[in-house]
Design an enzyme around this catalytic site. Structure first.
Site, PDB file in Angstrom:
ATOM      1  N   ASP A  63     -16.340 111.184  15.313  1.00  0.00           N
ATOM      2  CA  ASP A  63     -17.693 111.387  14.792  1.00  0.00           C
ATOM      3  C   ASP A  63     -18.202 110.014  14.351  1.00  0.00           C
ATOM      4  OD1 ASP A  63     -19.956 111.832  13.200  1.00  0.00           O
ATOM      5  OD2 ASP A  63     -19.279 113.819  12.594  1.00  0.00           O
ATOM      6  N   LYS A  92     -29.472 112.020  12.038  1.00  0.00           N
ATOM      7  CA  LYS A  92     -29.432 111.018  10.956  1.00  0.00           C
ATOM      8  C   LYS A  92     -30.156 109.734  11.410  1.00  0.00           C
ATOM      9  CE  LYS A  92     -26.569 114.176   9.472  1.00  0.00           C
ATOM     10  NZ  LYS A  92     -27.130 115.379   8.907  1.00  0.00           N
TER      11      LYS A  92
HETATM   12  C1  LIG Z   1     -20.813 112.997   9.602  1.00  0.00           C
HETATM   13  C2  LIG Z   1     -21.660 114.136  10.074  1.00  0.00           C
HETATM   14  N1  LIG Z   1     -21.428 114.663  11.281  1.00  0.00           N
HETATM   15  C3  LIG Z   1     -22.146 115.691  11.746  1.00  0.00           C
HETATM   16  C4  LIG Z   1     -23.154 116.257  11.002  1.00  0.00           C
HETATM   17  C5  LIG Z   1     -23.911 117.441  11.547  1.00  0.00           C
HETATM   18  O1  LIG Z   1     -25.176 117.081  11.978  1.00  0.00           O
HETATM   19  P1  LIG Z   1     -26.369 118.144  12.055  1.00  0.00           P
HETATM   20  O2  LIG Z   1     -26.827 118.377  10.657  1.00  0.00           O
HETATM   21  O3  LIG Z   1     -27.354 117.516  12.951  1.00  0.00           O
HETATM   22  O4  LIG Z   1     -25.780 119.402  12.651  1.00  0.00           O
HETATM   23  C6  LIG Z   1     -23.448 115.734   9.749  1.00  0.00           C
HETATM   24  C7  LIG Z   1     -24.537 116.309   8.917  1.00  0.00           C
HETATM   25  O5  LIG Z   1     -24.673 116.052   7.761  1.00  0.00           O
HETATM   26  C8  LIG Z   1     -22.667 114.651   9.257  1.00  0.00           C
HETATM   27  O6  LIG Z   1     -22.881 114.125   8.040  1.00  0.00           O
END
Ligand SMILES: Cc1ncc(COP(=O)(O)O)c(C=O)c1O
Length: 393
Positions: A183, A208
């Site tokens: 990630d 983000k």
């Molecule tokens: C590190 C991380 N990965 C994935 C996500 C998931 O993203 P989304 O809110 O677009 O589903 C988030 C959301 O806060 C996150 O902080």
């Protein structure tokens, strides 16, 4: 761009996924809204290649392909897939590489919904997950099993910001024929070059920094030619779809990612250093600080640091005291997500099963936005004074 010149990231951000000549000279790719895509002849219909052609709205419009191509180019991957959210990208990645009887190794510091997906969904389909200490490095070899198909990393970790030795983990994963997923939402395709570090599938919550304006939900998976087909099958079978308007917003966000991140980084460093010297704070969990236990890994592997970090207060404060601080903040607002232009602050509690999480005080996660840093510091200064006053015995 002539081949003799190295193409710098700043240039890739501007030119990636654009083709004005095929759009009447218009600078930005147009937004294609589509479900049906017509075939002019039966032979055309029979010979459509869904892996290459535009065949159906759900499988991607030219707007989506522009975003996917620009992101893959920037991160150094071969192919990308846009999904409806960051969590959508996580679930597609995990489903694409697992089947009943397989084993997943996931960092204990993973974004909590990724953990939940493993425990609540993959487990139902016979996939077992073991969580590992994010700082494990090469010792991950001791956890690899015959049936380990995926190692899932997130560096730095959600809320707690441990750095992971991604190249070392990659080496072990590959020795065991497992894929390494990462990630990379914090690092972004600009500051962490996943494919130089041995990652096979890079996951982005484009919601983000890529979108960057807190106004769209989107995920992006980037992978290599080697793993493309598996990701493609998972993506296609999952019913994922990235909305054309949101792809457009992400493409627009991408153009300014470089300048925005430079400023997030500059502001975050100033605020983090200032916080380090406050008596109300026992730790600032920001990998770009020399005091961070993962600083050397960050320096070795990352090209920059972004605007998200956590602080540990000097003790556990109750909600009355925290409310006195947070309710009256002027610039730091409370709300889920991060990566937009604005500053945010939230209390958080990492969920752990393989490692201990027992800090001496309350954790607050801060997103440092693009406001003037002096204003951010005075907002925090006043907030910490309220916290102190409210918690006096
Ligand atoms: C590190 C991380 N990965 C994935 C996500 C998931 O993203 P989304 O809110 O677009 O589903 C988030 C959301 O806060 C996150 O902080």
């Amino acid at each position: 761009m002539t081949k003799e010149h190295k193409t710098y990231d700043e240039t890739k951000l501007i030119s990636g996924g654009r083709d004005p000549e095929s759009n009447f000279g218009i600078v930005n790719p147009p937004v294609y809204h589509a479900s049906t895509v017509l075939s002019p002849t039966l032979s055309d219909w029979r010979n459509r290649d869904p892996m290459k052609d535009i065949v159906y709205g759900r499988m991607g419009t030219p707007t989506q392909k522009s975003l996917e191509n620009a992101t893959a180019l920037l991160e150094g991957g071969d192919k990308a897939f846009a999904t409806s959210s960051g969590l959508g990208a996580i679930t597609v990645a995990l489903m694409s590489f697992t089947k009943a009887g397989d084993h997943v190794l996931m960092t204990d510091s993973a974004y909590n919904p990724a953990r939940s997906f493993c425990l609540n969904v993959l487990a139902k389909y016979g996939v077992e997950t073991t969580f590992f200490d994010p700082t494990i490095g090469k010792n991950i070899s001791s956890l690899m099993k015959e049936n380990t198909k995926v190692v899932y990393a997130e560096s730095p970790g959600s809320l707690s910001f441990e750095m992971q030795d991604i190249p070392a983990i990659s080496e072990i994963a590959h020795e065991h024929d497992a894929v390494l997923m990462h990630d990379n939402t914090w690092g972004t395709p600009l500051f962490f070059k996943s494919f130089d570090m041995g990652v096979d599938v890079s996951i982005h919550a484009a919601t983000k920094y890529i979108v960057g304006h807190s106004d769209a939900m989107l995920g992006i998976l980037v992978t290599t030619d080697k793993h493309y087909e598996k990701v493609y099958r998972g993506f296609r079978s999952s019913g994922q779809h990235a909305a054309p308007d949101d792809c457009y917003l992400a493409l627009r966000g991408l153009r300014t990612l470089g300048v925005r991140l430079k400023q997030h980084q500059e502001n975050a460093l100033v605020v983090a250093r200032w916080l380090e010297n406050r008596e109300e704070i026992s730790q600032v969990l920001y990998p770009a600080l020399e005091s961070h236990p993962g600083h050397e890994l960050w320096k070795r592997d990352f090209l920059g640091s972004t605007g998200l970090f956590s602080i540990i207060l000097n003790k556990h404060y109750d909600d009355t005291s925290l409310g006195a601080m947070l309710d009256e903040m002027d610039l730091f607002a409370m709300g889920a997500s991060w990566g937009g232009y604005e500053s945010l602050i939230l209390p958080g509690s990492p969920i752990r099963s393989a490692t201990k999480w027992d800090p001496e005080g309350t954790l607050l996660r801060l997103h440092i936005g693009l406001e003037h840093v002096e204003n951010l510091i005075s907002d925090l200064d006043a907030g910490l004074a309220r916290l102190k006053a409210a918690s006096k015995p």
